[in-house]
Design a protein around this motif. Structure first.
Motif, PDB file in Angstrom:
ATOM      1  N   ILE A  74       0.811  -1.214   0.000  1.00  0.00           N
ATOM      2  CA  ILE A  74       0.000   0.000   0.000  1.00  0.00           C
ATOM      3  C   ILE A  74       0.849   1.271   0.000  1.00  0.00           C
ATOM      4  O   ILE A  74       0.625   2.158  -0.832  1.00  0.00           O
ATOM      5  CB  ILE A  74      -1.010  -0.034   1.171  1.00  0.00           C
ATOM      6  N   PRO A  75       1.839   1.415   0.891  1.00  0.00           N
ATOM      7  CA  PRO A  75       2.659   2.639   0.817  1.00  0.00           C
ATOM      8  C   PRO A  75       3.445   2.760  -0.481  1.00  0.00           C
ATOM      9  O   PRO A  75       3.666   3.875  -0.969  1.00  0.00           O
ATOM     10  CB  PRO A  75       3.593   2.533   2.032  1.00  0.00           C
ATOM     11  N   LEU A  76       3.862   1.648  -1.070  1.00  0.00           N
ATOM     12  CA  LEU A  76       4.568   1.715  -2.349  1.00  0.00           C
ATOM     13  C   LEU A  76       3.614   2.150  -3.462  1.00  0.00           C
ATOM     14  O   LEU A  76       3.991   2.930  -4.344  1.00  0.00           O
ATOM     15  CB  LEU A  76       5.199   0.368  -2.685  1.00  0.00           C
ATOM     16  N   ALA A  77       2.386   1.668  -3.420  1.00  0.00           N
ATOM     17  CA  ALA A  77       1.385   2.091  -4.403  1.00  0.00           C
ATOM     18  C   ALA A  77       1.057   3.571  -4.240  1.00  0.00           C
ATOM     19  O   ALA A  77       0.819   4.279  -5.230  1.00  0.00           O
ATOM     20  CB  ALA A  77       0.119   1.245  -4.256  1.00  0.00           C
ATOM     21  N   GLN A  78       1.063   4.044  -2.990  1.00  0.00           N
ATOM     22  CA  GLN A  78       0.814   5.467  -2.751  1.00  0.00           C
ATOM     23  C   GLN A  78       1.890   6.339  -3.377  1.00  0.00           C
ATOM     24  O   GLN A  78       1.632   7.493  -3.732  1.00  0.00           O
ATOM     25  CB  GLN A  78       0.728   5.727  -1.240  1.00  0.00           C
ATOM     26  N   GLU A  79       3.083   5.781  -3.543  1.00  0.00           N
ATOM     27  CA  GLU A  79       4.184   6.520  -4.164  1.00  0.00           C
ATOM     28  C   GLU A  79       4.174   6.398  -5.684  1.00  0.00           C
ATOM     29  O   GLU A  79       5.040   6.958  -6.356  1.00  0.00           O
ATOM     30  CB  GLU A  79       5.525   6.019  -3.625  1.00  0.00           C
ATOM     31  N   GLY A  80       3.211   5.651  -6.220  1.00  0.00           N
ATOM     32  CA  GLY A  80       3.057   5.567  -7.666  1.00  0.00           C
ATOM     33  C   GLY A  80       3.638   4.353  -8.334  1.00  0.00           C
ATOM     34  O   GLY A  80       3.545   4.201  -9.562  1.00  0.00           O
ATOM     35  N   ALA A  81       4.271   3.456  -7.575  1.00  0.00           N
ATOM     36  CA  ALA A  81       4.837   2.252  -8.159  1.00  0.00           C
ATOM     37  C   ALA A  81       3.729   1.309  -8.618  1.00  0.00           C
ATOM     38  O   ALA A  81       2.626   1.310  -8.077  1.00  0.00           O
ATOM     39  CB  ALA A  81       5.740   1.541  -7.153  1.00  0.00           C
ATOM     40  N   LYS A  82       4.022   0.499  -9.625  1.00  0.00           N
ATOM     41  CA  LYS A  82       3.081  -0.505 -10.096  1.00  0.00           C
ATOM     42  C   LYS A  82       3.353  -1.787  -9.327  1.00  0.00           C
ATOM     43  O   LYS A  82       4.432  -2.369  -9.436  1.00  0.00           O
ATOM     44  CB  LYS A  82       3.232  -0.742 -11.600  1.00  0.00           C
ATOM     45  N   ILE A  83       2.379  -2.248  -8.548  1.00  0.00           N
ATOM     46  CA  ILE A  83       2.595  -3.330  -7.597  1.00  0.00           C
ATOM     47  C   ILE A  83       1.806  -4.578  -7.980  1.00  0.00           C
ATOM     48  O   ILE A  83       0.610  -4.509  -8.270  1.00  0.00           O
ATOM     49  CB  ILE A  83       2.164  -2.911  -6.177  1.00  0.00           C
ATOM     50  N   LEU A 106      -6.108   4.026  -0.622  1.00  0.00           N
ATOM     51  CA  LEU A 106      -5.690   4.594  -1.900  1.00  0.00           C
ATOM     52  C   LEU A 106      -6.847   5.291  -2.602  1.00  0.00           C
ATOM     53  O   LEU A 106      -7.953   4.750  -2.694  1.00  0.00           O
ATOM     54  CB  LEU A 106      -5.140   3.495  -2.812  1.00  0.00           C
ATOM     55  N   LYS A 107      -6.597   6.471  -3.116  1.00  0.00           N
ATOM     56  CA  LYS A 107      -7.608   7.154  -3.918  1.00  0.00           C
ATOM     57  C   LYS A 107      -7.854   6.403  -5.212  1.00  0.00           C
ATOM     58  O   LYS A 107      -8.975   6.350  -5.716  1.00  0.00           O
ATOM     59  CB  LYS A 107      -7.147   8.595  -4.208  1.00  0.00           C
ATOM     60  N   ASP A 108      -6.786   5.844  -5.760  1.00  0.00           N
ATOM     61  CA  ASP A 108      -6.864   5.060  -6.978  1.00  0.00           C
ATOM     62  C   ASP A 108      -6.020   3.802  -6.787  1.00  0.00           C
ATOM     63  O   ASP A 108      -4.797   3.882  -6.692  1.00  0.00           O
ATOM     64  CB  ASP A 108      -6.353   5.859  -8.176  1.00  0.00           C
TER      65      ASP A 108
END
Length: 239
Positions: free
Chosen positions: A87-96, A117-119
């Motif tokens: 989740i925190p990595l996705a918040q930074e924009g990474a594709k997980i 996450l908003k998205d």
């Protein structure tokens, strides 16, 4: 990793470790670890483990953010649990791409991602064991998983994870040291739910050797150490 895994004593049989882990984290283990990885009330031991686990997550996130290209990366979070790292990595924009052997853990991770996450379109969750993972990712991360597997199985899994990584592999494991081995032995004298069962420690030199044999060199190291949680973190990059 916590050296008291709290796996039920009835699970300490000849059943293979993967089945034990899957059944445990789809049953009593799920409720226990969901509380630990959450923010509700827990006992002192669970709180200590929560803090230690979060320190490991924070270290890895800080490493990736420091490189300045996190939003451009594809990352496989192998053994994602409830999404504490994904989740925190996705918040930074990474594709997980995040996977876990436990269906309940994956469901919880999906629910937490939807709330946080908003998205959530850049994070995908799947129920898979490590051996069945496929694809290619810039970075493959596997935290707090190797404690469940003996050395020979851990070697196979690291080799497989290395084959999925285009650039970097990050692992954490319970280091096998004299002090921690003694602590684990002491824990085996305690009856009931505190009894240690299958909590495997690994020698750092052995893990590094496996990584090197698969074309990786160590770039960064760290150690998380609390009263009940011990985790050596290694970041390895392709030569």
């Amino acid at each position: 990793m916590c050296l008291k895994t709290n796996l039920p004593e009835s699970m300490n049989t000849t059943t293979d470790d993967k089945t034990i882990v899957k059944d445990y984290f789809n049953a009593t283990g799920f409720d226990r670890w969901r509380r630990i990885y959450g923010d509700g009330e827990v006992n002192k031991v669970q709180k200590d483990i929560r803090l230690g686990h979060q320190q490991t997550i924070d270290t890895v996130v800080a490493w990736l953010k420091a490189d300045g290209n996190l939003a451009n990366l594809s990352i496989c979070d192998a053994g994602c649990g409830v999404g504490s790292l994904s989740i925190p990595l996705a918040q930074e924009g990474a594709k997980i791409f995040a996977s876990d052997i436990s269906e309940k853990m994956v469901t919880e991770a999906q629910e937490r991602a939807q709330k946080a996450l908003k998205d959530a379109s850049n994070v995908t969750f799947a129920v898979q064991d490590l051996e069945s993972l496929t694809g290619n990712y810039h970075t493959v991360i596997c935290l707090d998983v190797l404690i469940h597997y003996p050395a020979e199985d851990a070697e196979k899994m690291i080799k497989h994870l290395a084959s999925l990584s285009e650039s970097r592999l990050i692992l954490s494991f319970a280091p096998k040291t004299l002090c921690l081995t003694l602590l684990k032995k002491i824990g085996e004298f305690f009856p009931g739910p505190s009894k240690t069962t299958r909590a495997y420690q690994h020698k750092e030199k052995d893990i590094i050797q496996i990584l090197e044999q698969n074309g990786f060199t160590i770039q960064r190291k760290d150690m998380t150490s609390t009263r009940f949680y011990y985790s050596r973190i290694l970041e390895a990059v392709k030569e």
